[in-house]
Design a protein around this motif. Structure first.
Motif, PDB file in Angstrom:
ATOM      1  N   ALA A 134      -3.162   7.746   3.238  1.00 18.29           N
ATOM      2  CA  ALA A 134      -4.289   8.356   2.539  1.00 18.29           C
ATOM      3  C   ALA A 134      -3.854   9.377   1.506  1.00 18.29           C
ATOM      4  CB  ALA A 134      -5.228   9.011   3.549  1.00 18.29           C
ATOM      5  N   ARG A 135      -2.685   9.983   1.686  1.00 24.57           N
ATOM      6  CA  ARG A 135      -2.245  11.019   0.761  1.00 24.57           C
ATOM      7  C   ARG A 135      -1.331  10.504  -0.338  1.00 24.57           C
ATOM      8  NH1 ARG A 135      -0.884  14.958   5.052  1.00 24.57           N
ATOM      9  NH2 ARG A 135      -2.784  16.109   5.512  1.00 24.57           N
ATOM     10  N   VAL A 136      -0.723   9.350  -0.155  1.00 28.28           N
ATOM     11  CA  VAL A 136       0.228   8.833  -1.134  1.00 28.28           C
ATOM     12  C   VAL A 136      -0.323   7.550  -1.749  1.00 28.28           C
ATOM     13  CG1 VAL A 136       2.586   8.096  -1.574  1.00 28.28           C
ATOM     14  CG2 VAL A 136       2.141   9.817   0.189  1.00 28.28           C
ATOM     15  N   HIS A 137      -0.532   7.560  -3.043  1.00 28.98           N
ATOM     16  CA  HIS A 137      -1.054   6.414  -3.773  1.00 28.98           C
ATOM     17  C   HIS A 137       0.099   5.800  -4.568  1.00 28.98           C
ATOM     18  CE1 HIS A 137      -4.934   8.225  -2.783  1.00 28.98           C
ATOM     19  NE2 HIS A 137      -4.493   9.346  -3.311  1.00 28.98           N
ATOM     20  N   VAL A 138       0.313   4.505  -4.381  1.00 25.42           N
ATOM     21  CA  VAL A 138       1.472   3.840  -4.992  1.00 25.42           C
ATOM     22  C   VAL A 138       0.998   2.656  -5.816  1.00 25.42           C
ATOM     23  CG1 VAL A 138       3.661   2.667  -4.575  1.00 25.42           C
ATOM     24  CG2 VAL A 138       2.936   4.529  -3.065  1.00 25.42           C
ATOM     25  N   GLY A 139       1.519   2.534  -7.036  1.00 25.60           N
ATOM     26  CA  GLY A 139       1.083   1.404  -7.843  1.00 25.60           C
ATOM     27  C   GLY A 139       1.951   1.156  -9.057  1.00 25.60           C
ATOM     28  N   ILE A 140       1.349   0.514 -10.039  1.00 20.65           N
ATOM     29  CA  ILE A 140       2.026   0.029 -11.245  1.00 20.65           C
ATOM     30  C   ILE A 140       1.208   0.431 -12.464  1.00 20.65           C
ATOM     31  CG2 ILE A 140       3.185  -1.919 -10.116  1.00 20.65           C
ATOM     32  CD1 ILE A 140       0.824  -3.685 -10.898  1.00 20.65           C
TER      33      ILE A 140
END
Length: 276
Positions: A15-21
């Motif tokens: 919920a605290r770490v958003h990972v993407g491109i």
């Protein structure tokens, strides 16, 4: 097609770490590389937003979209997924930053249609743009704290080494504006914490590695992301000032951007697995 669009396993989401491109429209990601064979292009955002937990919208740097387009993107993504977006180049390239208030208001007024899918806005000064502290202070004062009834987060990316100074960091802390950490060999990369969230853009993927990064590198980024989220300040990353003492937990945005772009979705998924 139902299984393809099932959200990523809850265990893979933090919920605290958003990972993407960066973005979701890129031809080399099609045909099984990231998007399943035969997936129609109009459903690529729907798919990507269920495999990753964030996407940085880069196209807004070149031109803002209509509010209805942002609303459409919002509705195609699942709860818990977030976008960030780069502010328009016409604002960031202005020779009179203090006079960009109307343009900022116009951009924010449209993109706030993303609603709770809007995680942060990124304001990038390209190489060669080095506003004075006075100019920068006036610009930061124009960034709204709220829009559409929701609080806004702002992150600032600097690409001129001369801008990385204690004075500039202090200005950003006064406004709770995050310094973008550019994990890059090409741009200055400093990880000083200036806000109650972290924004990192990792730009060192290599085409010769299936995940873009070595396993040990991804392990290290998972550890750093976890440390940031827990309120820490990874001491091994480059800093302008000494790392700060532990603070309250914070949200973290980590994007795999540029370099060997074809590898970035695999890198993002691999990091999410490590954060599970």
């Amino acid at each position: 097609m139902h299984d393809l669009f099932a959200p990523a396993a809850p265990a893979a989401r933090n919920a605290r770490v958003h990972v993407g491109i960066g973005g979701w429209t890129y031809a080399p990601w099609r045909g099984g590389a990231f998007y399943p064979e035969g997936l129609v292009q109009r459903r690529e955002l729907e798919y990507a937003s269920r495999q990753l937990t964030a996407i940085e919208i880069n196209g807004t740097y070149y031109g803002a979209q209509k509010p209805a387009t942002y609303a459409k993107w919002r509705d195609e993504t699942p709860p818990g997924f977030v976008f960030t977006a780069k502010a328009p180049k016409r604002i960031m390239a202005s020779r009179r930053l203090a006079g960009t208030g109307a343009q900022i208001e116009d951009f924010v007024g449209g993109i706030c249609e993303l609603g709770d899918r809007l995680g942060a806005l990124s304001w990038q000064f390209e190489r060669g743009r080095a506003p004075t502290p006075t100019e920068l202070e006036a610009f930061l004062a124009l960034l709204p704290a709220r829009a559409g009834g929701r609080p806004l987060r702002h992150a600032l990316e600097l690409r001129e080494a001369a801008l990385f100074s204690p004075q500039v960091l202090a200005l950003m802390r006064q406004r709770n504006v995050a310094l973008v950490f550019a994990g890059s060999d090409e741009h200055p990369s400093f990880a000083d914490l200036t806000a109650d969230f972290v924004y990192a853009r990792l730009m060192q993927a290599r085409a010769g590695l299936p995940l873009g990064y070595a396993e040990a590198e991804l392990d290290a980024w998972a550890r750093r992301a976890g440390e940031w989220a827990a309120g820490g300040d990874p001491a091994e990353l480059p800093h302008v000032e000494p790392p700060r003492p532990a603070q309250a937990p914070r949200e973290v945005f980590v994007f795999f951007i540029a370099s060997a772009k074809e590898r970035n979705p695999a890198a993002a998924r691999a990091l999410l697995e490590r954060l599970a």
